[in-house]
Design a protein around this motif. Structure first.
Motif, mmCIF file in Angstrom:
data_model
loop_
_atom_site.group_PDB
_atom_site.id
_atom_site.type_symbol
_atom_site.label_atom_id
_atom_site.label_comp_id
_atom_site.label_asym_id
_atom_site.label_seq_id
_atom_site.Cartn_x
_atom_site.Cartn_y
_atom_site.Cartn_z
ATOM 1 N N LYS A 223 15.422 4.056 11.741
ATOM 2 C CA LYS A 223 14.409 5.075 12.023
ATOM 3 C C LYS A 223 13.049 4.397 12.194
ATOM 4 O O LYS A 223 12.721 3.448 11.481
ATOM 5 N N TRP A 225 8.793 5.037 12.443
ATOM 6 C CA TRP A 225 7.748 5.996 12.068
ATOM 7 C C TRP A 225 6.369 5.358 12.236
ATOM 8 O O TRP A 225 6.229 4.134 12.276
ATOM 9 N N ASP A 275 13.426 7.791 18.421
ATOM 10 C CA ASP A 275 12.259 8.656 18.255
ATOM 11 C C ASP A 275 11.297 8.028 17.253
ATOM 12 O O ASP A 275 11.702 7.328 16.331
ATOM 13 N N TYR A 277 8.710 9.020 14.352
ATOM 14 C CA TYR A 277 8.386 10.136 13.473
ATOM 15 C C TYR A 277 6.988 9.969 12.881
ATOM 16 O O TYR A 277 6.401 8.878 12.916
ATOM 17 N N ALA A 283 10.993 10.758 8.857
ATOM 18 C CA ALA A 283 12.127 9.972 9.364
ATOM 19 C C ALA A 283 13.321 10.075 8.427
ATOM 20 O O ALA A 283 14.475 10.126 8.873
ATOM 21 N N LYS A 285 14.177 12.573 6.606
ATOM 22 C CA LYS A 285 14.833 13.869 6.712
ATOM 23 C C LYS A 285 15.894 13.893 7.813
ATOM 24 O O LYS A 285 16.852 14.672 7.747
ATOM 25 N N GLN A 286 15.719 13.055 8.813
ATOM 26 C CA GLN A 286 16.643 13.072 9.941
ATOM 27 C C GLN A 286 17.991 12.449 9.613
ATOM 28 O O GLN A 286 18.915 12.508 10.424
ATOM 29 N N ARG A 287 18.109 11.858 8.437
ATOM 30 C CA ARG A 287 19.397 11.271 8.055
ATOM 31 C C ARG A 287 20.444 12.344 7.795
ATOM 32 O O ARG A 287 21.645 12.088 7.883
ATOM 33 N N LYS A 289 22.358 15.505 8.846
ATOM 34 C CA LYS A 289 22.684 16.168 10.104
ATOM 35 C C LYS A 289 23.001 17.650 9.927
ATOM 36 O O LYS A 289 22.892 18.428 10.868
#
Length: 559
Positions: A223, A225, A275, A277, A283, A285-287, A289
């Motif tokens: 990720k 950021w 992306d 973040y 970042a 939080k995107q782990r 799904k």
């Protein structure tokens, strides 16, 4: 003189030799001619192709003087400079050496090297003495070319540098420039190379390069950021200060890593897309799904509650706030829940992966069933203050087994978690309850009873004083009697007691002052009670109005 003295002999015939037609001296110009021819041949044999390079401006370039170099080795020289046909730039004709011919391919780059000072450093200082020159960067193509367009600026990363090229995108408010660093745990391991803006998508795309061997750290779970400048964050979690390194404090930059507790993932190839973040928390939080959504109907003010605020269960982060007002997404006319009590719907998102459940559809089903059971048993949601300085709020889930619910409700298709008031609302409710109890007290009756008690006390003291005098006379008449002496002592004590409570005594004055103070307090409390009865929250919030003081009645007045 005799003939014997001079012997005679026949003369020898003359020897005739042919003279040479060419002199050795002519060998000198012949040798010079051969040397000159060899030099011409050597120059012709080592002469490379003639190429044309288009520049936006000829500033600093001089015909016959400006060199073309690669790794500080001369490979050519500019022969002539002229405007192009459209007069939008200049064409420079250069004579290259034969050693440069393998480098002249379709993707070869040229640029002017001149003194330059920027936030990333100082370059080209040697040209202050030697003058500007043109640098060449060989390409990877195998097709030859003789027409080139020069770059306006030197490439950030020379072609052929080992590493990984990726594509980054961001639709947030932060932006980056060529050369901005990419950070890994404080180390600069890459940089931005180029910028593209998609007007149709309104998204900024960046070409970035991660140099070897750090490119091995970029995987499918990596990720990125923002790490620009100095970030001071005041939210429900408190105050946090973050930065990348000294370079990112002066410029913009990003950081990358695999979120803590997440698998490293698989390696990626050139052109992989990622992306950018806002920060590490976004970042991270995107782990997750998968998530399940619930609605909390809040009766209190949601000022200070922001999208992304944490949702905690007994202090453990289990999700975040997805929307602070679903009323913007649906019409009030279609709502049945809001008919009795107007409440603000707050949408929260809970992730099963945060509570050690599988981050899958199976985990979603387990989390949903568990919450449905807990809601029936008394699970409640409340807004809590996470930061007293900023007033940031978060959602806390707690069990209240004394408040179970019989039937689950829904709002806009989402299951509802019942809510209770926050700490401040509970304090206000208790204050209102205290005020209501205080209002029910018969304060006026108590005040009147106090006045009557004070009058009766004064009358009693007068009677005690009169009785004391009579007893004293009686004692004086039986003074010689032994029994009377004991009675006299007792009566003296009683007289002393009555004297202490008689008018004008210290005890009498203290008692009188106490009763008078009690009466005064009761009269002064009466306006306050009237104000509290009209405005119950005036004990906590200052209304801005002063307390109206009721003029007291003068003791000597008959009215």
């Amino acid at each position: 003189m005799s003939n014997d003295q001079f012997p005679t002999s026949e003369p020898k015939p003359a020897e005739i030799k042919t003279a040479r037609s060419v002199s050795f001296i002519w060998l000198i110009p012949l040798i010079a001619l051969l040397i000159g021819g060899w030099m011409l041949y050597y120059q012709w044999a080592n002469k490379g192709p003639i190429i044309e390079i288009e520049f936006t401006t000829a500033e600093g370039i001089e015909a016959g003087n400006t060199k073309i170099k690669y790794r500080n080795v001369d490979l050519g020289v500019i022969k002539s400079i002229a405007l192009n046909k459209e007069s939008t730039g200049v064409l420079a004709t250069a004579q290259m050496s034969n050693t440069a011919e393998p480098l002249l391919t379709q993707d070869t780059n040229f640029w002017v090297v001149s003194p330059k000072i920027s936030y990333t450093g100082v370059s080209g200082l040697s040209t202050l003495i030697s003058g500007v020159y043109i640098e060449i960067s060989p390409g990877q193509s195998t097709e030859a070319a003789d027409d080139f367009i020069a770059l306006a600026d030197p490439p950030v990363t020379p072609k052929g540098t080992p590493g990984l090229r990726i594509s980054l995108n961001s639709n947030d408010q932060f932006a980056y420039s060529k050369g901005d660093p990419i950070i890994y745990k404080g180390l600069s391991v890459g940089q931005f190379e180029d910028i593209h803006f998609d007007f149709k998508e309104r998204i900024v795309y960046y070409d970035a390069f991660i140099k070897a061997p750090y490119h091995q750290l970029v995987t499918t779970n990596t990720k990125f950021w923002d790490a620009s400048g100095l970030s001071i964050n005041l939210d429900a979690n408190g105050i946090s200060i973050k930065t990348g390194n000294i370079q990112t404090m002066l410029t913009n930059g990003i950081a990358f890593d695999v979120p803590l507790g997440m698998k490293n993932g698989e390696p990626v190839n050139n052109g992989a897309k990622f992306d950018i973040y806002k920060n590490y928390e976004a970042a991270d939080k995107q782990r997750y799904k998968h998530s399940v959504s619930f609605v909390v109907l809040v009766s209190d003010s949601i000022r200070g509650l922001k999208v992304g605020a944490p949702v905690e269960y007994r202090g453990v982060l289990v999700g975040h706030v997805a929307s602070t007002n679903l009323l913007q997404e649906q019409s009030l006319a279609t709502s049945e829940i809001l008919e009795e009590d107007f409440k603000i719907p707050v949408l929260i998102s809970l992730q099963p992966g945060r509570v050690n459940l599988p981050d899958s559809q199976e985990g979603l089903l387990l989390l949903r069933q568990q919450n449905f059971y807990w809601i029936r048993q008394g699970l409640k949601a409340a807004l809590k203050s996470g930061n007293l300085i900023t007033g940031s709020l978060f959602v806390e889930l707690q069990h209240h087994n004394d408040k179970p619910v019989k039937q689950l409700t829904q709002f806009s298709g989402y299951p509802v978690i019942p809510s209770i008031g926050n700490d401040f609302a509970q304090i206000t409710a208790k204050a209102n309850q205290f005020i209501n109890t205080l209002n029910k007290l018969p304060l006026e009756k108590i005040t009147n009873s106090g006045d009557a008690l004070l009058v009766e006390s004064v009358q009693t003291l007068k009677e005690i004083k009169s009785l004391s005098r009579n007893v004293k006379k009686l004692v004086s008449s039986i003074e010689n009697d032994k029994l009377s002496n004991k009675m006299a002592d007792t009566l003296d004590n009683l007289t002393q007691l009555s004297t202490d409570y008689s008018q004008g005594s210290k005890t009498y004055e203290e008692l009188l002052r106490s009763l008078t103070s009690l009466t005064s307090v009761m009269y002064e409390l009466k306006p306050l009670l009237n104000q509290v009865n009209q405005q119950p929250n005036s004990l906590i919030f200052n209304s801005g109005k002063g307390v109206s003081i009721e003029p007291k009645k003068h003791r000597g007045s008959s009215q």
